[in-house]
Design an enzyme around this catalytic site. Structure first.
Site, PDB file in Angstrom:
ATOM      1  CD  GLU A 311       6.053   4.899   7.785  1.00 34.15           C
ATOM      2  OE1 GLU A 311       6.900   5.197   8.473  1.00 34.15           O
ATOM      3  OE2 GLU A 311       4.856   4.644   8.101  1.00 34.15           O
ATOM      4  CB  CYS A 312       3.153  -0.416   4.712  1.00 35.92           C
ATOM      5  SG  CYS A 312       2.334  -2.402   4.936  1.00 35.92           S
ATOM      6  N   GLY A 313       2.456   0.185   2.124  1.00 38.09           N
ATOM      7  CA  GLY A 313       1.757   0.309   0.946  1.00 38.09           C
ATOM      8  C   GLY A 313       2.425   1.527   0.124  1.00 38.09           C
ATOM      9  CG  MET A 316       4.161  -2.825  -1.259  1.00 37.02           C
ATOM     10  SD  MET A 316       2.533  -3.983  -1.126  1.00 37.02           S
ATOM     11  CE  MET A 316       1.618  -3.057   0.001  1.00 37.02           C
ATOM     12  CB  SER A 407      11.027  -0.672   5.064  1.00 43.01           C
ATOM     13  OG  SER A 407      10.162  -0.019   6.145  1.00 43.01           O
TER      14      SER A 407
END
Length: 415
Positions: A311-313, A316, A407
């Site tokens: 999720e998020c970080g 990435m 995501s």
């Protein structure tokens, strides 16, 4: 009984006052903190202040039954609101702190930043007290009071409205922040001293005895739907770069019998052997160079047979590259065809309705997006269909490829 610390607007002092109250009151009673809405940073400060786990209670993303079940327990709650009391998601303000107070049927203490007002404070407070007759605003705490004379003017204007405290301007209590909010609790070496200073100010300027009379355990609630674990054995990344996991989500998984093991990517620990690896959000951009050099961690992701969800970080980190704010590009795990950048920043913010039809996170979810990262390139199959809080369709979110998915959205609950 518990109560909510709310305010007419953001930056009124809710967080500092909540932390000071939690620390001051915890000196002679056990209590918990809770945060209204999607917030990962304030709850860790709450925990440090009172020594008890902190809840997220989200009146947009959670059902009333879910909120009541989370709030129930042997210890009373002090709930810190978000933004202004009536500020929620469009189009109708759902999810505001006021919704939470109505669902739990608990009183509100309104924090007023009185730095630039005197007699006008009465009109402001009376407006908030009468705006929604379903709410119980028990009284106010005045913040940023300039002098004894200023305090007397404010109290005289408020008349019979209960004033639980008048806190003088204290600039050295201001807390450092960055683009996603406050600096994290684990990053402050002076945290305990800061909390004790805040507690001392509350002891000197707030009627703690009256507030204690409003604190009692919340009543037991009925059963509610919990989130089922995506696997039996789950490895969860947890450190300063991957700190944004909701306690209620991990507890749901544990309550359903899942075995959860923790590891630190920043310490270059390998992901433990598991069926599912969860990489929460956080601040990977601040540690991008360190993460890129931590080959034991990255290789454990590449070589794992488990499904990896970020999720998020954490999303990435599964990508090909991450460019930090200085423009330096760092090689990440390379599991997804994703290139992200903080050198080109743009705010993405809001609640999300999510649906996945493939992968371990299949189903409908409520979630939240809050980041400044820019997607430079995303190649592959999208993970979620998404709409915003108003039901407007958004572009598909995230990616899924083989064993990896993720995501920018943070899942809060089942929809």
């Amino acid at each position: 009984m518990s109560f909510v610390i709310a305010a007419p607007a953001s930056s009124s002092g809710k967080t500092t006052i909540t932390l000071g109250l939690l620390r001051a009151l915890s000196h002679d009673m056990a209590l918990r903190g809770a945060k209204s809405g999607p917030d990962y940073i304030d709850p860790r400060f709450h925990e440090a202040a009172c020594g008890q786990p902190c809840l997220n209670l989200d009146a947009w993303a959670m059902t009333p039954a879910r909120i009541k079940a989370l709030a129930a327990g042997p210890l009373p709650l002090i709930i810190e609101g978000a933004m202004g009391l009536f500020d929620g998601a469009p189009p109708d303000g759902k999810g505001a702190c006021a919704d939470l107070a109505r669902i739990l049927d608990i009183p509100i203490i309104l924090v007023i930043d009185a730095a630039k007002m005197a007699g006008s404070v009465a009109a402001l407070v009376k407006g908030f007290m009468t705006h929604d007759p379903r709410l119980r605003i028990a009284g106010v705490i005045l913040n940023n009071v300039g002098s004894a004379r200023h305090e007397a003017m404010l109290r005289r204007a408020l008349g019979e409205i209960s004033v639980y405290g008048a806190i003088p301007r204290t600039p050295d209590l201001n807390h450092p922040s960055r683009h996603l909010g406050l600096v994290q609790a684990q990053e402050r070496s002076d945290l305990d001293a800061y909390l004790e200073q805040a507690a001392t100010i509350m002891q000197q300027h707030v009627d703690l005895a009256s507030l204690r009379t409003m604190l009692a355990p919340m009543p037991a609630a009925g059963k509610t739907t919990r989130m089922m674990p995506p696997a039996q054995n789950i490895a969860v990344a947890q450190d300063a770069a991957f700190a944004f996991s909701y306690p209620h989500l991990l507890q749901d998984w544990r309550d359903a019998g899942a075995q959860i093991s923790l590891f630190s990517p920043l310490a270059n620990e390998p992901a433990p052997t598991a069926d599912f690896i969860y990489l929460p959000g956080g601040y990977p951009e601040l540690y991008a160079g360190q993460l890129a050099a931590n080959t034991i961690f990255l290789d454990s992701l590449r070589n794992s047979a488990a499904h990896i969800y970020g999720e998020c970080g954490g999303y990435m980190t599964q990508g090909e590259t991450l460019t930090d704010a200085d423009g330096t590009t760092h090689r990440m795990a390379g599991l997804l065809g994703l290139h992200t950048s903080f050198a080109q920043r743009k705010l993405h913010l809001g609640y999300r309705n999510l649906q996945a039809t493939t992968g371990p996170m299949q189903g409908r979810w409520t979630g939240h997006e809050f980041h400044y990262a820019t997607t430079l390139k995303a190649e592959g199959t999208p993970l979620f269909r998404a709409t915003d809080a108003e039901g407007t369709s958004l572009l598909p979110m995230g990616l899924i490829k083989d064993k990896a998915s993720g995501s920018f959205a943070h899942i809060i609950d089942q929809a």
